[in-house]
Design a protein around this motif. Structure first.
Motif, PDB file in Angstrom:
ATOM      1  N   LEU A 412     -55.798 -19.642   8.298  1.00  0.00           N
ATOM      2  CA  LEU A 412     -55.477 -20.942   9.126  1.00  0.00           C
ATOM      3  C   LEU A 412     -56.547 -21.350  10.045  1.00  0.00           C
ATOM      4  N   GLY A 413     -57.352 -20.509  10.645  1.00  0.00           N
ATOM      5  CA  GLY A 413     -58.826 -20.578  11.275  1.00  0.00           C
ATOM      6  C   GLY A 413     -59.591 -21.678  10.556  1.00  0.00           C
ATOM      7  N   TYR A 414     -59.526 -21.418   9.066  1.00  0.00           N
ATOM      8  CA  TYR A 414     -60.456 -22.226   8.384  1.00  0.00           C
ATOM      9  C   TYR A 414     -60.036 -23.546   8.233  1.00  0.00           C
ATOM     10  N   LYS A 415     -58.729 -23.535   7.700  1.00  0.00           N
ATOM     11  CA  LYS A 415     -58.048 -24.792   7.722  1.00  0.00           C
ATOM     12  C   LYS A 415     -58.194 -25.807   8.875  1.00  0.00           C
ATOM     13  N   GLU A 416     -57.989 -25.182  10.050  1.00  0.00           N
ATOM     14  CA  GLU A 416     -58.162 -25.846  11.380  1.00  0.00           C
ATOM     15  C   GLU A 416     -59.394 -26.178  11.791  1.00  0.00           C
ATOM     16  N   GLY A 417     -60.427 -25.857  11.055  1.00  0.00           N
ATOM     17  CA  GLY A 417     -61.951 -25.934  11.405  1.00  0.00           C
ATOM     18  C   GLY A 417     -62.414 -25.114  12.541  1.00  0.00           C
ATOM     19  N   CYS A 418     -61.623 -23.955  12.990  1.00  0.00           N
ATOM     20  CA  CYS A 418     -62.142 -23.197  13.912  1.00  0.00           C
ATOM     21  C   CYS A 418     -63.203 -22.304  13.358  1.00  0.00           C
ATOM     22  N   LEU A 419     -63.315 -21.897  12.039  1.00  0.00           N
ATOM     23  CA  LEU A 419     -63.988 -21.077  11.306  1.00  0.00           C
ATOM     24  C   LEU A 419     -64.797 -21.955  10.224  1.00  0.00           C
ATOM     25  N   ASP A 420     -66.090 -22.181  10.322  1.00  0.00           N
ATOM     26  CA  ASP A 420     -66.659 -22.750   9.332  1.00  0.00           C
ATOM     27  C   ASP A 420     -66.894 -21.666   8.128  1.00  0.00           C
ATOM     28  N   SER A 421     -67.085 -22.439   6.833  1.00  0.00           N
ATOM     29  CA  SER A 421     -67.248 -21.645   5.774  1.00  0.00           C
ATOM     30  C   SER A 421     -67.967 -20.337   5.795  1.00  0.00           C
ATOM     31  N   LYS A 422     -69.118 -20.349   6.432  1.00  0.00           N
ATOM     32  CA  LYS A 422     -69.787 -19.410   6.484  1.00  0.00           C
ATOM     33  C   LYS A 422     -69.321 -18.208   7.258  1.00  0.00           C
ATOM     34  N   SER A 423     -69.006 -18.371   8.329  1.00  0.00           N
ATOM     35  CA  SER A 423     -67.938 -17.287   9.155  1.00  0.00           C
ATOM     36  C   SER A 423     -66.891 -16.879   8.281  1.00  0.00           C
ATOM     37  N   PHE A 424     -66.055 -17.755   7.811  1.00  0.00           N
ATOM     38  CA  PHE A 424     -64.964 -17.309   6.978  1.00  0.00           C
ATOM     39  C   PHE A 424     -65.155 -16.306   5.947  1.00  0.00           C
ATOM     40  N   GLN A 425     -66.722 -16.377   5.210  1.00  0.00           N
ATOM     41  CA  GLN A 425     -66.755 -15.738   4.119  1.00  0.00           C
ATOM     42  C   GLN A 425     -67.191 -14.531   4.730  1.00  0.00           C
ATOM     43  N   SER A 426     -68.062 -14.632   5.850  1.00  0.00           N
ATOM     44  CA  SER A 426     -68.271 -13.211   6.305  1.00  0.00           C
ATOM     45  C   SER A 426     -67.544 -12.194   6.975  1.00  0.00           C
ATOM     46  N   HIS A 427     -66.195 -12.916   7.235  1.00  0.00           N
ATOM     47  CA  HIS A 427     -64.945 -12.251   7.721  1.00  0.00           C
ATOM     48  C   HIS A 427     -64.430 -11.350   6.478  1.00  0.00           C
ATOM     49  N   GLN A 428     -64.424 -12.166   5.374  1.00  0.00           N
ATOM     50  CA  GLN A 428     -63.826 -11.815   4.169  1.00  0.00           C
ATOM     51  C   GLN A 428     -64.557 -10.554   3.744  1.00  0.00           C
ATOM     52  N   LYS A 429     -65.614 -10.569   4.016  1.00  0.00           N
ATOM     53  CA  LYS A 429     -66.774  -9.483   3.262  1.00  0.00           C
ATOM     54  C   LYS A 429     -66.529  -8.393   4.292  1.00  0.00           C
ATOM     55  N   GLU A 430     -66.208  -8.445   5.534  1.00  0.00           N
ATOM     56  CA  GLU A 430     -65.932  -7.593   6.280  1.00  0.00           C
ATOM     57  C   GLU A 430     -64.788  -6.810   5.981  1.00  0.00           C
ATOM     58  N   LEU A 431     -63.641  -7.694   5.749  1.00  0.00           N
ATOM     59  CA  LEU A 431     -62.373  -7.119   5.256  1.00  0.00           C
ATOM     60  C   LEU A 431     -62.392  -6.349   3.827  1.00  0.00           C
ATOM     61  N   GLU A 432     -63.493  -6.549   2.871  1.00  0.00           N
ATOM     62  CA  GLU A 432     -63.500  -6.077   1.909  1.00  0.00           C
ATOM     63  C   GLU A 432     -64.103  -4.594   1.772  1.00  0.00           C
TER      64      GLU A 432
END
Ligand code: F6R
Length: 606
Positions: A412-432
């Protein structure tokens, strides 16, 4: 909550019936029993106590027959006695039933039957029903007709399985607001209040809906609508749970085994297709208002999610306890209610979802148990895939729910523009990296948690404290501590202390602090202030903090230091370690860890 099992087979069913109720033990119960049709008639053996105890006392394994029903009872109507245990026989012994739920008008029916000369053996609502079947059979001379006639007279919530000496070829069952599932075998069929009753024998199941009854033989099953008596086509559910996961696997308790399952559970939660997460995120995005709802642990998981949505997508979705939901939320058409439930059968959550649905709200849920009521009543469901959680207290399922909500908040943060694709990806990596990280942590820190528990297990009063998302972590951890240790543990926001609770502080009162990583400057500062407030007043300080935090280290009396982890996942790490702390404390206190007193796994009554 009570557990139901029924088996009809070409072979003797004694052993499988016994195993099935042993597999339902985790639901919580205080008595159990079995009824079998053995060529001479129906034999019932039952008593108070656990399955193993009753098996040996009543010699359950000496019973014979190739169709039977069994039950684990958690007392609601009538005390914990042998007479009140299920199965219940009708007066003439030709009918036996097991029943979950509550027949709300049973008193009136009971009085009528007593007036007609019937003598009851128990004080249960269940015995009333089986005698209604006997009464109707005297008129109709047809088991199904009598069953349906009796059903017409009762109100309430129930799932019932009926066995009759007049029909050795069938079991009869019905469902109304209390779960019931048919397991499909080869030359045999099963009935269970949940799939654990027959998971060892078949992965194919059919879920009954409210208002449906079934007539089950060895080779066939027929499901119909109680009102219209029309047969219904039902889809077959393929269950993909692994039976190995239900075994203790060398651990002394399911609770600790399930904590050690968490790396795997986290992986499964991360493997849930992104498409499903996106769909939920879109529902949040499109709703004028959205609410998160759960009860007990799942309420605290919703509270954690409230913070996650707020920080990652700048949206406020209030978390409300399911039992309070209707009293406080004037839900209206188009709004969204998202429920979280491990069992998918919790009464309060189901009830509030139903009300929301009636008001025209959209509904979604995160659920663990396949085929459960909540999973089937919402517009969008995410199955968390955590596998069976046997210990009454929730650990791995709760973690998975929190991770799925975290994934939704990121999306939702990504969709709403609160997270750019770089921070979205970096959070996904943290989750992985999370499953591997907790796997290491569990192994490295279990000794420290064990020691901490040894030092503090005599403490009678705990205050668990945290700021921001660590506040629901503290609340959930205090609940875990209470449940398994029976000690007093109170969770609260760290900022609350000076508004009252400080007056309690003295040496014997221990506080457990969930200290965020120092990089979370505001949260960290606020937590340290609260720690100092207690230090100054001579309270004993215990805490979990991350490496490099010299302030926390110097202030805490007993602490466990954790390696640095990304801020996003730090609260989850602390939640898992607090589960361990509760477990080891309960172990020291020799508590009944997997089945704490007075608790049931799935609370299907209001
Ligand atoms: C606590 C616990 C309970 C459940 C609650 C909701 O460890 O397990 O508080 O979380 O009864 O149950 P579900 O998730 O099945 O709706």
């Amino acid at each position: 909550m009570c557990g139901i099992s029924g088996i009809i087979d070409q072979k003797p069913v004694t052993r499988n019936l016994l195993t099935s109720i042993a597999n339902l033990e985790y639901r919580g119960y205080d008595s159990c029993g079995m009824a079998m049709l053995n060529g001479k008639g129906i034999e019932v053996r039952k008593n108070t106590g656990g399955v193993e105890e009753v098996r040996s006392r009543e010699k359950l394994d000496m019973m014979t027959g190739n169709l039977g029903i069994a039950h684990t009872r958690w007392a609601t109507h009538g005390g914990v006695t042998t007479e009140n245990a299920h199965p219940h026989l009708s007066q003439n012994g030709e009918f036996a039933i097991v029943h979950n739920g509550i027949i709300s008008n049973y008193q009136k029916l009971r009085e009528r039957l007593i007036g007609e000369g019937l003598e009851f053996r128990s004080t249960t609502d269940t015995e009333v029903f089986v005698n209604l079947v006997e009464e109707a059979f005297a008129q109709k001379n047809d088991v199904l007709g009598a069953f349906l006639e009796a059903l017409k007279q009762i109100q309430g919530t129930y799932s019932i399985v009926l066995l009759s000496s007049h029909d050795p070829e069938h079991l009869y069952c019905v469902k109304q607001d209390s779960p019931l599932i048919i397991g499909l075998g080869e030359g045999c069929n099963y009935i269970g209040s949940d799939i654990n009753a027959f998971l060892e024998h078949t992965r194919k199941a059919v879920v009954l809906d409210d208002g449906e009854f079934a007539v089950i033989s060895r080779e066939r099953y027929e499901i119909s609508d109680v009102g219209k008596r029309e047969e219904r086509e039902k889809s077959i559910l393929q269950i993909d749970w692994d039976t190995e996961t239900t075994k203790k696997g060398g651990f002394s308790h399911y609770m600790i085994k399930e904590i050690f399952d968490e790396p795997q559970t986290a992986r499964q939660a991360l493997d849930v297709p992104q498409e499903q997460i996106k769909q939920l995120a879109e529902m949040f995005q499109n709703a004028p208002h959205a609410y998160l709802m759960g009860v007990g642990t799942t309420f605290f998981i919703c509270q954690m999610a409230q913070y996650l949505f707020s920080s990652l997508s700048k949206k406020y979705f209030p978390a409300i306890s399911s039992d309070e939901f209707n009293g406080v939320v004037p839900v209206s058409s188009g709004e969204l209610v998202v429920a979280v439930s491990q069992s998918g059968e919790t009464f309060d959550t189901k009830f509030s979802l139903n009300v929301a649905h009636e008001m025209g709200a959209k509904t979604a849920a995160i659920v663990n148990v396949m085929g459960s009521s909540i999973s089937r009543m919402v517009d969008h469901v995410i199955m968390q895939g955590s596998g069976p959680e046997i210990c009454v207290v929730s650990t791995k399922a709760a973690l998975a729910q929190a991770l799925l909500l975290l994934r939704t908040a990121l999306e939702l943060g990504y969709k709403e523009g609160c997270l750019d694709s770089k921070s979205f990806q970096s959070h996904q990596k943290e989750l992985e990296s999370f499953p591997e990280l907790i796997s290491i942590l569990l192994n490295e820190k279990s000794g420290f948690m064990r020691n901490l528990a040894r030092i503090t297990s005599s403490v009678q009063n705990w205050i668990f404290l945290g700021c921001g998302i660590y506040y629901p972590v503290a609340m959930e951890s205090a609940l875990k501590m209470k449940e398994v240790t029976y000690l007093h543990a109170e969770g609260m926001p760290a900022g609350f202390l000076k508004h009252g609770t400080l007056s309690m502080i003295e040496e014997s009162v221990h506080s457990l602090f969930f200290v965020p990583p120092p990089a979370e400057v505001d949260l960290h500062n606020r937590t340290i202030i609260a720690i100092e407030e207690i230090k100054t007043r001579g309270g004993t300080l215990v805490g979990l903090y991350f490496e490099g935090d010299s302030q926390a280290k110097s202030l805490l009396d007993h602490a466990v230091e954790l390696p640095p982890v990304p801020s996003l996942i730090a609260p989850f790490v602390q939640m898992i370690l607090a589960q361990m702390f509760a477990y080891y404390t309960a172990l020291d206190l020799k508590r009944n860890i997997d089945k704490p007193r007075n608790l049931a796994k799935s609370v299907t009554v209001g």
